[in-house]
Scaffold this motif. Structure first.
Motif, PDB file in Angstrom:
ATOM      1  N   LEU A  44       0.834  -1.203   0.000  1.00 31.22           N
ATOM      2  CA  LEU A  44       0.000   0.000   0.000  1.00 31.22           C
ATOM      3  C   LEU A  44       0.870   1.256   0.000  1.00 31.22           C
ATOM      4  O   LEU A  44       0.548   2.245  -0.674  1.00 31.22           O
ATOM      5  CB  LEU A  44      -0.931  -0.004   1.212  1.00 31.22           C
ATOM      6  N   LYS A  45       1.960   1.219   0.734  1.00 29.22           N
ATOM      7  CA  LYS A  45       2.871   2.367   0.743  1.00 29.22           C
ATOM      8  C   LYS A  45       3.468   2.584  -0.645  1.00 29.22           C
ATOM      9  O   LYS A  45       3.640   3.722  -1.088  1.00 29.22           O
ATOM     10  CB  LYS A  45       3.974   2.143   1.775  1.00 29.22           C
ATOM     11  N   LYS A  46       3.770   1.491  -1.338  1.00 24.22           N
ATOM     12  CA  LYS A  46       4.305   1.607  -2.696  1.00 24.22           C
ATOM     13  C   LYS A  46       3.254   2.198  -3.642  1.00 24.22           C
ATOM     14  O   LYS A  46       3.557   3.069  -4.460  1.00 24.22           O
ATOM     15  CB  LYS A  46       4.750   0.239  -3.208  1.00 24.22           C
ATOM     16  N   LEU A  47       2.011   1.728  -3.518  1.00 28.02           N
ATOM     17  CA  LEU A  47       0.939   2.269  -4.360  1.00 28.02           C
ATOM     18  C   LEU A  47       0.718   3.750  -4.084  1.00 28.02           C
ATOM     19  O   LEU A  47       0.455   4.533  -5.004  1.00 28.02           O
ATOM     20  CB  LEU A  47      -0.351   1.484  -4.122  1.00 28.02           C
ATOM     21  N   ALA A  48       0.830   4.140  -2.821  1.00 30.47           N
ATOM     22  CA  ALA A  48       0.677   5.555  -2.470  1.00 30.47           C
ATOM     23  C   ALA A  48       1.840   6.369  -3.035  1.00 30.47           C
ATOM     24  O   ALA A  48       1.647   7.479  -3.552  1.00 30.47           O
ATOM     25  CB  ALA A  48       0.603   5.706  -0.955  1.00 30.47           C
ATOM     26  N   ARG A  49       3.043   5.819  -2.968  1.00 30.41           N
ATOM     27  CA  ARG A  49       4.215   6.508  -3.512  1.00 30.41           C
ATOM     28  C   ARG A  49       4.087   6.713  -5.022  1.00 30.41           C
ATOM     29  O   ARG A  49       4.536   7.723  -5.569  1.00 30.41           O
ATOM     30  CB  ARG A  49       5.474   5.703  -3.189  1.00 30.41           C
ATOM     31  N   ASP A  50       3.422   5.755  -5.682  1.00 31.37           N
ATOM     32  CA  ASP A  50       3.227   5.847  -7.132  1.00 31.37           C
ATOM     33  C   ASP A  50       1.952   6.606  -7.504  1.00 31.37           C
ATOM     34  O   ASP A  50       1.540   6.599  -8.670  1.00 31.37           O
ATOM     35  CB  ASP A  50       3.178   4.442  -7.740  1.00 31.37           C
ATOM     36  N   ALA A  51       1.325   7.240  -6.506  1.00 33.27           N
ATOM     37  CA  ALA A  51       0.135   8.081  -6.723  1.00 33.27           C
ATOM     38  C   ALA A  51      -1.048   7.303  -7.281  1.00 33.27           C
ATOM     39  O   ALA A  51      -1.865   7.841  -8.030  1.00 33.27           O
ATOM     40  CB  ALA A  51       0.476   9.260  -7.642  1.00 33.27           C
ATOM     41  N   LEU A  52      -1.167   6.028  -6.882  1.00 38.59           N
ATOM     42  CA  LEU A  52      -2.310   5.219  -7.306  1.00 38.59           C
ATOM     43  C   LEU A  52      -3.379   5.138  -6.216  1.00 38.59           C
ATOM     44  O   LEU A  52      -4.539   4.851  -6.509  1.00 38.59           O
ATOM     45  CB  LEU A  52      -1.841   3.811  -7.691  1.00 38.59           C
ATOM     46  N   ILE A  53      -2.982   5.375  -4.972  1.00 32.48           N
ATOM     47  CA  ILE A  53      -3.933   5.441  -3.861  1.00 32.48           C
ATOM     48  C   ILE A  53      -3.515   6.563  -2.921  1.00 32.48           C
ATOM     49  O   ILE A  53      -2.381   7.053  -2.970  1.00 32.48           O
ATOM     50  CB  ILE A  53      -4.008   4.122  -3.052  1.00 32.48           C
ATOM     51  N   GLU A  54      -4.453   6.954  -2.064  1.00 38.39           N
ATOM     52  CA  GLU A  54      -4.154   7.826  -0.930  1.00 38.39           C
ATOM     53  C   GLU A  54      -4.286   6.963   0.308  1.00 38.39           C
ATOM     54  O   GLU A  54      -5.343   6.359   0.539  1.00 38.39           O
ATOM     55  CB  GLU A  54      -5.126   9.004  -0.888  1.00 38.39           C
ATOM     56  N   TYR A  55      -3.217   6.886   1.097  1.00 34.79           N
ATOM     57  CA  TYR A  55      -3.202   5.927   2.201  1.00 34.79           C
ATOM     58  C   TYR A  55      -2.334   6.430   3.338  1.00 34.79           C
ATOM     59  O   TYR A  55      -1.238   6.946   3.123  1.00 34.79           O
ATOM     60  CB  TYR A  55      -2.660   4.586   1.697  1.00 34.79           C
ATOM     61  N   GLU A  56      -2.865   6.286   4.541  1.00 33.15           N
ATOM     62  CA  GLU A  56      -2.107   6.512   5.760  1.00 33.15           C
ATOM     63  C   GLU A  56      -2.237   5.257   6.609  1.00 33.15           C
ATOM     64  O   GLU A  56      -3.340   4.702   6.716  1.00 33.15           O
ATOM     65  CB  GLU A  56      -2.653   7.717   6.539  1.00 33.15           C
ATOM     66  N   PRO A  57      -1.145   4.764   7.196  1.00 33.69           N
ATOM     67  CA  PRO A  57      -1.238   3.564   8.036  1.00 33.69           C
ATOM     68  C   PRO A  57      -2.357   3.688   9.067  1.00 33.69           C
ATOM     69  O   PRO A  57      -2.501   4.726   9.716  1.00 33.69           O
ATOM     70  CB  PRO A  57       0.140   3.499   8.698  1.00 33.69           C
ATOM     71  N   TYR A  58      -3.163   2.644   9.172  1.00 34.74           N
ATOM     72  CA  TYR A  58      -4.319   2.572  10.073  1.00 34.74           C
ATOM     73  C   TYR A  58      -5.438   3.537   9.673  1.00 34.74           C
ATOM     74  O   TYR A  58      -6.395   3.733  10.416  1.00 34.74           O
ATOM     75  CB  TYR A  58      -3.910   2.837  11.533  1.00 34.74           C
ATOM     76  N   GLY A  59      -5.305   4.137   8.502  1.00 32.70           N
ATOM     77  CA  GLY A  59      -6.337   5.049   8.023  1.00 32.70           C
ATOM     78  C   GLY A  59      -7.067   4.472   6.825  1.00 32.70           C
ATOM     79  O   GLY A  59      -6.959   3.287   6.511  1.00 32.70           O
ATOM     80  N   SER A  60      -7.826   5.321   6.149  1.00 30.81           N
ATOM     81  CA  SER A  60      -8.606   4.867   5.002  1.00 30.81           C
ATOM     82  C   SER A  60      -7.716   4.678   3.780  1.00 30.81           C
ATOM     83  O   SER A  60      -6.600   5.216   3.708  1.00 30.81           O
ATOM     84  CB  SER A  60      -9.711   5.873   4.679  1.00 30.81           C
ATOM     85  N   ILE A  61      -8.213   3.903   2.834  1.00 30.35           N
ATOM     86  CA  ILE A  61      -7.527   3.668   1.565  1.00 30.35           C
ATOM     87  C   ILE A  61      -8.432   4.206   0.465  1.00 30.35           C
ATOM     88  O   ILE A  61      -9.565   3.747   0.306  1.00 30.35           O
ATOM     89  CB  ILE A  61      -7.270   2.165   1.336  1.00 30.35           C
ATOM     90  N   GLN A  62      -7.958   5.186  -0.279  1.00 33.68           N
ATOM     91  CA  GLN A  62      -8.746   5.801  -1.341  1.00 33.68           C
ATOM     92  C   GLN A  62      -7.988   5.709  -2.659  1.00 33.68           C
ATOM     93  O   GLN A  62      -6.770   5.906  -2.695  1.00 33.68           O
ATOM     94  CB  GLN A  62      -9.018   7.280  -1.021  1.00 33.68           C
ATOM     95  N   LEU A  63      -8.704   5.417  -3.733  1.00 34.76           N
ATOM     96  CA  LEU A  63      -8.082   5.392  -5.049  1.00 34.76           C
ATOM     97  C   LEU A  63      -7.912   6.812  -5.579  1.00 34.76           C
ATOM     98  O   LEU A  63      -8.789   7.660  -5.404  1.00 34.76           O
ATOM     99  CB  LEU A  63      -8.945   4.604  -6.033  1.00 34.76           C
ATOM    100  N   THR A  64      -6.792   7.066  -6.235  1.00 39.46           N
ATOM    101  CA  THR A  64      -6.642   8.307  -6.986  1.00 39.46           C
ATOM    102  C   THR A  64      -7.300   8.104  -8.353  1.00 39.46           C
ATOM    103  O   THR A  64      -7.737   6.997  -8.691  1.00 39.46           O
ATOM    104  CB  THR A  64      -5.159   8.647  -7.188  1.00 39.46           C
ATOM    105  N   ASP A  65      -7.366   9.157  -9.144  1.00 39.22           N
ATOM    106  CA  ASP A  65      -7.942   9.014 -10.486  1.00 39.22           C
ATOM    107  C   ASP A  65      -7.169   7.981 -11.303  1.00 39.22           C
ATOM    108  O   ASP A  65      -7.760   7.177 -12.033  1.00 39.22           O
ATOM    109  CB  ASP A  65      -7.934  10.361 -11.211  1.00 39.22           C
ATOM    110  N   ALA A  66      -5.838   7.999 -11.168  1.00 34.23           N
ATOM    111  CA  ALA A  66      -5.017   7.039 -11.916  1.00 34.23           C
ATOM    112  C   ALA A  66      -5.281   5.613 -11.441  1.00 34.23           C
ATOM    113  O   ALA A  66      -5.411   4.682 -12.244  1.00 34.23           O
ATOM    114  CB  ALA A  66      -3.538   7.383 -11.763  1.00 34.23           C
ATOM    115  N   GLY A  67      -5.381   5.428 -10.130  1.00 35.10           N
ATOM    116  CA  GLY A  67      -5.655   4.101  -9.589  1.00 35.10           C
ATOM    117  C   GLY A  67      -7.034   3.609  -9.963  1.00 35.10           C
ATOM    118  O   GLY A  67      -7.234   2.426 -10.275  1.00 35.10           O
TER     119      GLY A  67
END
Length: 249
Positions: free
Chosen positions: A55-78
């Motif tokens: 998940l951290k890798k996906l967030a780094r690649d701007a495919l999701i918005e993610y904070e540990p223990y928080g919500s997981i949201q898709l970006t437009d690209a994801g």
């Protein structure tokens, strides 16, 4: 945008990216569901620590918005990647059922494997052969080529009160045993049912098939009319009832 994120958009997504993004997409598709690290680990058969790292890798690649223990949201690209995979998956499921005779309980895992291998050309030929269906065998909407989704929502059957008549709109495909049970009892997308007893404290409810011509609708608000001939009854567990989205009639 980071260099890693820019590079991610210039290449084909990996199997890991497609799998994670699709699971997140599908979780938000069912109202009330929210993806968690634990859910992803269970669905993918990996450890929570592996999920967190990916998940951290996906967030780094701007495919999701993610904070540990928080919500997981898709970006437009994801979201664009996930929508494309979902389209592939559901067309393949439909083809397996409609053209190859698979049961609706058999196709999810097969489509998971094939969705990464079938070319765009083959997929669009399959779609054309099927007549461009709007939904797969489970009633899940098939996104269009442009990413549009013919979405219709409905409550779970577990939330429907006794006496109400409903039409099955969608059935979740994550529990093959539920799909087999429903098929054995003659329940499919489009089946009309009447709730005999609502979900109880034990986690069970009873429904019956609504016979063609049942006068229930004449009572207004979809209530079952007294004195009508009951169809076959069946008992549903909480898991089965929560798996069904049913449109009140």
């Amino acid at each position: 945008m980071t260099i890693d994120a820019a590079a991610a958009r210039d290449r084909e997504p990996s199997r890991m990216e497609e799998d994670y993004l699709t699971i997140v997409w599908k979780a938000y598709e069912w109202p009330g569901d929210r993806p968690t690290t634990t859910d992803l680990a269970a669905r993918l058969g990996v450890t929570p620590s592996t999920v967190s790292a990916n998940l951290k890798k996906l967030a780094r690649d701007a495919l999701i918005e993610y904070e540990p223990y928080g919500s997981i949201q898709l970006t437009d690209a994801g979201r664009a990647i996930a929508t494309k995979v979902v389209r592939r998956h559901r067309i393949i499921e439909t083809y397996l059922v409609e053209r190859l005779g698979f049961g609706w309980d058999e196709v999810h895992d097969e489509a998971d494997r094939l969705e990464h291998a079938v070319s765009d050309l083959v997929l669009e030929r399959m779609d054309a052969e099927l007549g461009h269906p709007a939904a797969d065998p489970h009633g899940d909407p098939i996104p269009g080529v442009d990413g549009s989704i013919p979405f219709a929502d409905a409550p779970t059957l577990a939330a429907v009160a006794a006496g109400r008549r409903v039409r099955v709109l969608r059935v979740a495909d994550r529990h093959p045993e539920v799909l087999r049970y429903l098929a054995d009892k003659g329940v499919a997308v489009g089946t009309e049912l009447v709730v005999v007893t609502a979900m109880d404290a034990v986690g069970a409810m009873r429904v019956r098939h609504a016979p063609v011509g049942d006068a229930a609708l004449a009572e207004g608000e979809g209530a079952a009319a007294p004195g009508t001939t009951d169809g076959a009854e069946l008992e549903l567990s909480a898991v089965a009832a929560e798996s069904i989205r049913a449109l009140p009639l």
